[in-house]
Enzyme design. Structure first.
Site, PDB file in Angstrom:
ATOM      1  N   LYS A  15       0.773  14.348   1.993  1.00 50.13           N
ATOM      2  CA  LYS A  15      -0.603  14.609   1.542  1.00 50.13           C
ATOM      3  C   LYS A  15      -0.856  16.100   1.357  1.00 50.13           C
ATOM      4  CE  LYS A  15      -2.394  10.346   3.599  1.00 50.13           C
ATOM      5  NZ  LYS A  15      -2.972   9.680   2.420  1.00 50.13           N
ATOM      6  N   LYS A  34      -8.466  13.681   5.128  1.00 50.74           N
ATOM      7  CA  LYS A  34      -7.590  12.515   5.080  1.00 50.74           C
ATOM      8  C   LYS A  34      -6.595  12.625   6.233  1.00 50.74           C
ATOM      9  CE  LYS A  34      -6.527  13.572   0.862  1.00 50.74           C
ATOM     10  NZ  LYS A  34      -6.623  12.384   0.034  1.00 50.74           N
ATOM     11  N   ARG A  35      -5.866  11.556   6.465  1.00 43.78           N
ATOM     12  CA  ARG A  35      -4.814  11.563   7.477  1.00 43.78           C
ATOM     13  C   ARG A  35      -3.865  12.744   7.243  1.00 43.78           C
ATOM     14  NH1 ARG A  35       0.114   8.529   7.233  1.00 43.78           N
ATOM     15  NH2 ARG A  35      -0.689   7.551   5.340  1.00 43.78           N
ATOM     16  N   HIS A  68       0.793  -1.231   0.000  1.00 43.16           N
ATOM     17  CA  HIS A  68       0.000   0.000   0.000  1.00 43.16           C
ATOM     18  C   HIS A  68       0.823   1.279   0.000  1.00 43.16           C
ATOM     19  CE1 HIS A  68      -4.230  -1.239   0.423  1.00 43.16           C
ATOM     20  NE2 HIS A  68      -3.742  -2.306   1.023  1.00 43.16           N
ATOM     21  N   THR A 127      -8.577   6.498  -1.664  1.00 44.96           N
ATOM     22  CA  THR A 127      -9.969   6.089  -1.903  1.00 44.96           C
ATOM     23  C   THR A 127     -10.920   7.254  -1.655  1.00 44.96           C
ATOM     24  OG1 THR A 127     -10.122   5.220   0.365  1.00 44.96           O
ATOM     25  CG2 THR A 127      -9.615   3.647  -1.392  1.00 44.96           C
ATOM     26  N   LYS A 134     -14.605   8.472  -3.472  1.00 46.69           N
ATOM     27  CA  LYS A 134     -15.857   8.778  -2.772  1.00 46.69           C
ATOM     28  C   LYS A 134     -16.368  10.157  -3.148  1.00 46.69           C
ATOM     29  CE  LYS A 134     -14.017   5.898   0.836  1.00 46.69           C
ATOM     30  NZ  LYS A 134     -13.067   5.916   1.976  1.00 46.69           N
TER      31      LYS A 134
END
Length: 812
Positions: free
Chosen positions: A550, A544-545, A356, A652, A656
């Site tokens: 990110k 998100k985290r 991952h 993901t 969504k």
């Protein structure tokens, strides 16, 4: 039980009194939830037993999905939907003066996961059951989730997430299925009469693993698979009566609590040695318990264990369950009497691995001394796997010692879990096309060269049943009105929406649905954050985290720039924008927690400026979880997917948002690339470096200081951060780590390099949003193509190409 409304009401009242020994008039909302959930679980139980009986009787090949996380969210609403009894229950409860919506709302989110890894696992379980595939989950029953996040004075504060405080009505404790997991001790080796080596684990510390089974109901079919979660308990209770009698109450139960700590908390803070050891204990605990359980269940069939590879697949979700490989070897050799070659042949035909990440910190490595002390027999097996593998490499690459060292499972005083997973598996897959290519040609190039047939891609997916049908019923109804109901069973049929492109009447209906969802989220924001936001503004979300790659920081820096420009140019003509953030930072990740503080200080700055707040608002929604996600995704106009190219394996959340009609603002990273390929460049807002450019700059040629000096917007913002010009109540050193990361450490994730492109992309969004037909045309295209990312589609690929399992829906 659910035959008709009268029967349901009678059964509900009886269950309520028998379970809680009180009248409905005395009940709390939680009481009402527990009673209804108990009834629903009973209705599922017959299907559950029938499913397991069918699999056993027909010797169905089954897959067991091992994951340290299963972010399943809430069960009640989906189970009612899947059983087809939601309307009946709603009407029956209403006649009892009970609100079904209030009951559904009070259910706690299960604290079994944190981010995309756990949410993916939950979507996969849903899709396995929905399509009748024999597939089950294996994980840990955490007493406490990751943590409950609160924002206090702008800082993240971690509190216990005691999600089990009111019990879990969906689980069934099965002490008769308990197994013992062994830690520490030493291994005694001897030779039997035939001269074969035998190994006995002595003086070990036993831990009792108790399974708690949760039913995973398939939508509209007879399948109920199992999520088995393991809880750690002391074998003998470990209550020291003598210490208790002396009044030494702490020591009386210390051994008991030391054992129970294994399943106490998801991802214990690994900034200290004890918790790092605890993480490794967790991994071996659930792996050993799960593999032992599989073998025991298989033997119920009274079949030769040599058939195990023909009937069982074990899938390890990232590196955390990599110990499946040596544990399966241990059982086959030590308990079942197989020789090494036979056991290895079986193991490497059973185990498959999903990678991952390419981030080094997530490709786990454990110090040899810790590994060996904690699991002496497992270390012996890993050592032998490594010895034999290195021997193979030496034959293939004679004299190439550096390659052999780089590929070894044990080297430089550590055990490399990703290497163990690759060597011990028959399949290794990435989770997006670009991620898989990076694995093959960069991160695991040597392994790909050696095992080319093992590597394949399976792009992640999401379940449309939760993320569209449940989370956004208004849009789901509109889609059905437009193209019929076939998409509910086969989400790829969402593509038929493409023929509606240009339908202004449909766009108006989409706008109404979006407005209703934005109003719902706005009410939540006002209640939770005491900030009033405008549903007519663009809802721009990054949830998100919190992590440097990110790049929540890029978003925040741009908001800071917008604030500066609006203070200098109050008449700047922009569409009002609401920036929404949510996500958790790891407790010991200081930089990420500093970014959280920065975002919250920006929110205070912007939302309290009577000029700026007319154009932009900023909110950070605390304690992000599945329930909150179900509010945010349907309401969002813009999906921020802005990670540094090459760093996000897939994502993901992007899927969504897409499924709910948000337009992606994103980089060429992870599944963003496939989203853009599907919807076309005109329906995706692209910016930033691509993967090749990032890889090239990483080896040299990038100077963040030059970007800082050349772009006034950037230098102004960073100077304000460094010297505290705009945050007078915050100590100047608060954000030093941010400015140092960007300048002194040369901007590892290219935030400054991509700033100009990001700002231009935001301007493009502003322009497009003013053109309502164009905007909703983009939204429609995204919804239409989102069926490609259904986890049903992904699971069919896993089932057909990796696991070789067939769909079989048991009948009652």
């Amino acid at each position: 039980m659910f035959e008709n409304k009268s029967e349901f009401k009678k059964n509900y009242k009886q269950r309520f009194m028998s379970l809680l020994s009180k009248s409905i008039g005395e009940a709390t909302t939680i009481d009402k939830y527990v009673a209804l959930a108990s009834l629903v679980r009973d209705a599922m139980s017959v299907k559950w037993v029938n499913t397991n009986t069918y699999y056993l009787k027909n010797s169905e090949r089954q897959v067991y999905y091992f994951s340290l996380e299963f972010l399943v969210g809430k069960f009640l609403a989906l189970n009612l939907q899947y059983l087809g009894v939601e309307d009946l229950c709603r009407e029956g409860l209403k006649e009892l003066d009970i609100s079904l919506d209030e009951i559904i709302a009070c259910e706690p989110d299960a604290g079994l996961g944190n981010g995309g890894l756990g949410r993916l696992a939950a979507c996969f379980l849903d899709s396995l059951a929905a399509q009748g595939y024999p597939g089950h989950g294996c994980g840990i029953r955490y007493k406490y989730g990751l943590f409950k996040q609160q924002i206090v004075d702008g800082y993240q504060v971690e509190l216990p997430d005691n999600w089990l405080r009111l019990s879990n009505p969906w689980e069934v404790r099965k002490p008769d299925k308990a197994v013992v997991v062994r830690f520490y001790g030493h291994v005694q080796t001897y030779f039997d009469e035939a001269g074969s080596a035998k190994f006995v684990h002595k003086d070990f510390t036993p831990v009792l693993a108790i399974p708690y089974d949760m039913p995973i109901l398939g939508a509209d079919n007879g399948t109920v698979n199992t999520l088995r979660l393991w809880s750690a308990e002391s074998v003998d209770g470990s209550f020291d009566f003598a210490s208790f009698s002396r009044g030494d109450y702490v020591n009386a139960v210390s051994k008991k609590y030391a054992v129970e700590a294994i399943s106490e908390v998801l991802y214990p803070d690994d900034s200290n040695y004890s918790n790092r050891v605890l993480r490794l204990k967790q991994q071996y605990f659930f792996v050993s318990a799960g593999v032992q359980s599989i073998i025991r269940h298989f033997k119920l069939k009274r079949m030769d264990l040599s058939m195990l590879p023909d009937l069982i697949a074990i899938h390890i979700n990232d590196t955390h369950p990599s110990l499946v490989v040596p544990e399966l070897m241990r059982i086959l050799i030590d308990d079942e009497g197989y020789g090494w070659d036979e056991a290895w042949n079986m193991t490497t035909r059973i185990v498959a691995y999903t990678n991952h990440t390419i981030m080094p910190e997530a490709l786990e490595k454990w110090p040899i001394e810790v590994f060996r002390e904690l699991m002496p027999r497992i270390y012996m097996i890993v050592e032998e796997i490594n010895r034999r593998f290195c021997h193979e490499l030496a034959e293939r690459y004679p004299g190439d010692d550096w390659r052999i060292r780089d590929m070894a499972i044990i080297a430089d005083d550590v055990v490399k879990m990703a290497h163990l997973a690759v060597v011990g598996s028959f399949s290794v897959n990435g989770v997006a096309a670009v991620h898989t290519e990076l694995l093959k040609h960069v991160v695991m190039k040597d392994f790909y060269d050696y095992y080319p047939a093992k590597f394949n891609n399976k792009t992640n997916g999401i379940t449309h049943r939760r993320w569209l049908i449940k989370a956004n019923p208004g849009l789901a109804a509109l889609v059905t009105e437009a193209i019929g109901s076939g998409w509910r069973k086969d989400p790829t049929e969402l593509k038929f929406l493409q023929k509606m492109r240009g339908d202004s009447a449909l766009y108006e209906k989409m706008a109404r649905v979006k407005r209703e969802n934005k109003e719902r989220l706005a009410r939540y924001i006002e209640e939770a954050n005491h900030v009033r936001v405008d549903p007519d503004s663009i809802f721009d979300a990054q949830v998100k985290r919190i992590h440097a790659y990110k790049r929540q920081l890029l978003n925040a820096l741009h908001i800071h720039y917008m604030y500066n420009r609006l203070t200098e140019q109050p008449d700047w003509d922009i569409v009002p924008r609401t920036f929404i953030f949510a996500g958790k930072a790891a407790p010991s990740y200081y930089f990420a927690k500093t970014v959280v503080k920065y975002i919250n200080e920006l929110a205070n700055l912007v939302n309290n400026d009577h000029v700026v707040r007319r154009k932009i608002r900023v909110v950070f929604l605390e304690n992000y979880n599945v329930g909150l996600a179900e509010l945010i995704f349907p309401a969002s106009d813009v999906s921020e997917q802005i990670s540094t190219a090459s760093k996000e394996a897939s994502g993901t959340g992007n899927m969504k948002f897409m499924m709910n009609g948000a337009v992606t603002l994103g980089t060429n990273d992870g599944a963003n690339i496939e989203i853009r390929q599907l919807v076309g460049d005109d329906n995706f807002i692209l910016f930033g470096l691509n993967v090749d450019e990032v890889l090239k700059l990483q080896v040299g040629g990038y100077n963040a200081g030059e970007v800082y000096r050349d772009d006034h917007r950037i230098s102004q913002v960073i100077n304000q951060l460094t010297y505290g010009d705009v945050f007078p109540t915050v100590p100047p050193e608060t954000f030093t780590s941010i400015s140092r990361a960007l300048l002194e450490y040369n901007d590892e994730f290219f935030v400054l390099k991509d700033f100009a492109g990001y700002a231009a992309a935001q301007q493009r969004i502003d322009s497009l949003y003013r053109q309502k037909d164009a905007w909703y045309g983009m939204a429609l295209e995204n919804i239409a193509m989102s069926g490609y990312f259904s986890s049903d589609n992904t699971i069919r690929q896993y089932a057909n190409e990796i696991w070789k399992i067939r769909s079989c829906e048991p009948r009652e």
